[in-house]
Enzyme design. Structure first.
Site, PDB file in Angstrom:
ATOM      1  CE  LYS A  81      -3.877   2.046   2.598  1.00  0.00           C
ATOM      2  NZ  LYS A  81      -4.807   1.873   3.738  1.00  0.00           N
ATOM      3  CB  SER A 156      -8.079   3.907   2.957  1.00  0.00           C
ATOM      4  OG  SER A 156      -7.229   3.249   3.895  1.00  0.00           O
ATOM      5  CB  SER A 180      -8.601   0.987   5.798  1.00  0.00           C
ATOM      6  OG  SER A 180      -9.305   2.193   5.944  1.00  0.00           O
TER       7      SER A 180
END
Length: 491
Positions: A81, A156, A180
Site C-alpha cells: 500500500k 482505504s 480499511s
C-alpha cells in the site's frame, strides 16, 4: 500461476516448478495488461522487482543444493500500500501533497518482508491519507472493483484489495484505521487481517490516526495471511506503540482443533435494517463452523452503536495533528510564488489536500479547540472506554465474535461521494474493533447478485492465530475464497 495462492506459489518455488523471475514477470505482465482499467497501482517497480526476483532465485538454488531453509517469503511477489515508506521509491499516500515525495528510508513492515525474501511489485492506490471507504478520494483517481468496474473496491486499502481480487498480485500489505483492510477485503472476495494494535510496527507508515492505525496482510486465504503475518509481526524499538509481545506461531496455529470453540454473535451486528441476504451469508458461515464443532451463543455490545460518532471525533482529531507537518516547508507540495509564510502555508495545504482530508482536518481541529475539547474529544474517549469494556465482557464468555464485515456489497462509483455520513456508515461493523485495539479478520462468505460479501471474525488481544485458524477451517470446508472475477481472466 495467478490462480494459485501465496502458499501454493511458495511450494512451487521451493520445488523448482518455476523461478521467481518467471513468477514476477507473469504478475508484472498482468499489471501492464489490466491495471490501466482497474487503476489499482500508483507505482510499479519493475526493475527493482526483477532484480529482487533474480536474487531470490540465487538464494533458492543455493538452499536447494544445501537443503537449507529459505526465508518465509523468498521469491514471492507482493504489493505494498502506498502509505508505507520505501527508500528511493515514491510514497504518495494517494495525495497531491506527497506526489513527488521520495522516501529516504523504508518502513519496518516492508523491511521485514524484504528480509524474508519478498519481491516488491509496486505501490497500490488508496484513499488520500487513508481517509475514505471507497478509494474515490485518491489524487490518482478512483480504483475500480474487478467484480464490477462500475463499482467501488472499498477503502482505504482499495488498490490492494482490487489488485488481489483481479489476481494482479498474490498478496499485499494494507492498513486498517477503521476497517480499511477488512471492508475492501469483503468487497473484493479476499481475506484481510487487522492485527492487535501494536502487534505490527507502524514505523515508516504515514500516520492518519496514531492510536488506531495498524498494518496487516491481505491475500486470497487465511493461510496466506498467516504466512505474511509471521513475517510482519514483532516488536520494533523505533515505534513507541509497538508492543514487546512474543510473536505467535501463526502457521502452526492453523493445525489447532476448533471443536469446543465458542463463537459469540453480537445482536448489534444483525440489526433489523441490515440487508437480509448479507445477514444470511454470515449466518451460513457461522452454521458451517458449528458443523465443525464450534458452539454458538448470543452476546451484546451495547455501546457499539456509538462507535461511528466516537471514531469520527477521535480519528480526525489525531489526523489534524499528524497532518500539520505537511506545510510545504520541509516536504510536501509547495505552492508557486508565495507572498509570505502565511500564504505559503495556506495555499500549499489548500492545493495539496483533497476535500475529504480538509473536511477531517477541520472537524478534528474543532473537536480539539478550547471550549469543545470536553464536549467532543473527551466524551469520545469515554465512549471508547465503554466499547473496550463491552468487548472485554463478551470475551469472558466466548473465544471469538462473528458478524458481517460490511452492511452492503460494493456500491456504484460516485453514489456516496456527496454524502459523507452515508460513506462513513460503510465501516459501522469494523470501527469498534479499532477503538478497542482488537484483532479481526474478514473472509469471503458468499455473493449477492454477483457481488462478494464477507464475514468478520474478531478475537481477543494477541489471538491472531486463533482467528486465522477459524477462518482457515472454514476455508478448508468451503470454496468462496477461491472464486475470482471474470475480469482479466482471473478465474
Amino acid at each position: 500461476m495467478h490462480t494459485k495462492t501465496l502458499t501454493e506459489l511458495k511450494a512451487g518455488l521451493a520445488a523448482g516448478d518455476f523461478s521467481s523471475r518467471e513468477l514476477t514477470e507473469h504478475f508484472l505482465a498482468r499489471i501492464k495488461q489490466y491495471d490501466g482499467e482497474l487503476n489499482s497501482f500508483v507505482t510499479v517497480t519493475e526493475e527493482q522487482a526483477l532484480a529482487q526476483a533474480d536474487a531470490a532465485d540465487a538464494t533458492l538454488a543455493t538452499n536447494r543444493a544445501s537443503s537449507s531453509v529459505s526465508g518465509l517469503l523468498t521469491g514471492l511477489p507482493i504489493a505494498h500500500k502506498d502509505i508505507f515508506c520505501t527508500e528511493g521509491v515514491r510514497t504518495s499516500c494517494g495525495s497531491k501533497m506527497l506526489d513527488n515525495f521520495i522516501a529516504p528510508y523504508t518502513a519496518t513492515v516492508v523491511e521485514k518482508m524484504a528480509a524474508e525474501g519478498a519481491v516488491m511489485l509496486g505501490k497500490t492506490n488508496m484513499d488520500e491519507f487513508a481517509m475514505g471507504s471507497s478509494n474515490e478520494t485518491s489524487y490518482y483517481g478512483p480504483v475500480k472493483n474487478p467484480w464490477d468496474l462500475e463499482r467501488v473496491p472499498g477503502g482505504s486499502s482499495g488498490g490492494a484489495a482490487a489488485c488481489l481480487g483481479a489476481r494482479l498480485a498474490p498478496a499485499a500489505t494494507g492498513t486498517d484505521t477503521g476497517g480499511s483492510i477488512r471492508q475492501p477485503a469483503a468487497l473484493n472476495n479476499i481475506t484481510g487481517l487487522k492485527p492487535t494494535y501494536g502487534r505490527v510496527s507502524r514505523w515508516g507508515m504515514i500516520a492518519f490516526a496514531s492510536s488506531l492505525d495498524q498494518a496487516g496482510p491481505m491475500a486470497q486465504s487465511a493461510e496466506d495471511c498467516a504466512l505474511m503475518l509471521q513475517a510482519m509481526a514483532g516488536h520494533d524499538h523505533r515505534d513507541s506503540t509497538s508492543l514487546n509481545e512474543k510473536v505467535g506461531d501463526y502457521l502452526g496455529a492453523l493445525k489447532d482443533d476448533i471443536r469446543g470453540l465458542t463463537i459469540g454473535i453480537p445482536e448489534e451486528f444483525f440489526p433489523d435494517t441490515l440487508d437480509g441476504a448479507i445477514a444470511d451469508n454470515s449466518r451460513d458461515a457461522i452454521r458451517e463452523l458449528e458443523k465443525l464443532g464450534a458452539k454458538v451463543v448470543s452476546v451484546s455490545l451495547p455501546s457499539i452503536k456509538l462507535s461511528v460518532p466516537a471514531y469520527y471525533v477521535i480519528a480526525p482529531a489525531e489526523a489534524s495533528a499528524n497532518l500539520s507537518r505537511f506545510d510545504g516547508v520541509r516536504f510536501g507540495h509547495r505552492c508557486d510564488d508565495p507572498q509570505d509564510l502565511e500564504d505559503l502555508y495556506k495555499r500549499s495545504r489548500s492545493e495539496g489536500f483533497g476535500d475529504e482530508v480538509k473536511r477531517r482536518i477541520l472537524v478534528g481541529a474543532y473537536a480539539l479547540s478550547a471550549g469543545y475539547y470536553d464536549a467532543y474529544y473527551r466524551r469520545a474517549q469515554q465512549v471508547r472506554s465503554l466499547i473496550r469494556d463491552d468487548f472485554a465482557r463478551a470475551f469472558e464468555k466466548v473465544d471469538v465474535l462473528m458478524g458481517p464485515t460490511a452492511p452492503e456489497t460494493a456500491f456504484k462509483l460516485g453514489a456516496k461521494k456527496d454524502d459523507p455520513v452515508s460513506m462513513y456508515m460503510a465501516d459501522v461493523f469494523t470501527i469498534g474493533v479499532n477503538l478497542a485495539g482488537l484483532p479481526a479478520l474478514s473472509m469471503p462468505t458468499g455473493f449477492i447478485n454477483g457481488l462478494p460479501t464477507g464475514t468478520q471474525i474478531i478475537g481477543n488481544y494477541f489471538r491472531e492465530g486463533q482467528i486465522l485458524n477459524v477462518a482457515h477451517k472454514y476455508q478448508q470446508a468451503t470454496d468462496w475464497h477461491k472464486q475470482a472475477p471474470a475480469f482479466g481472466g482471473a478465474q
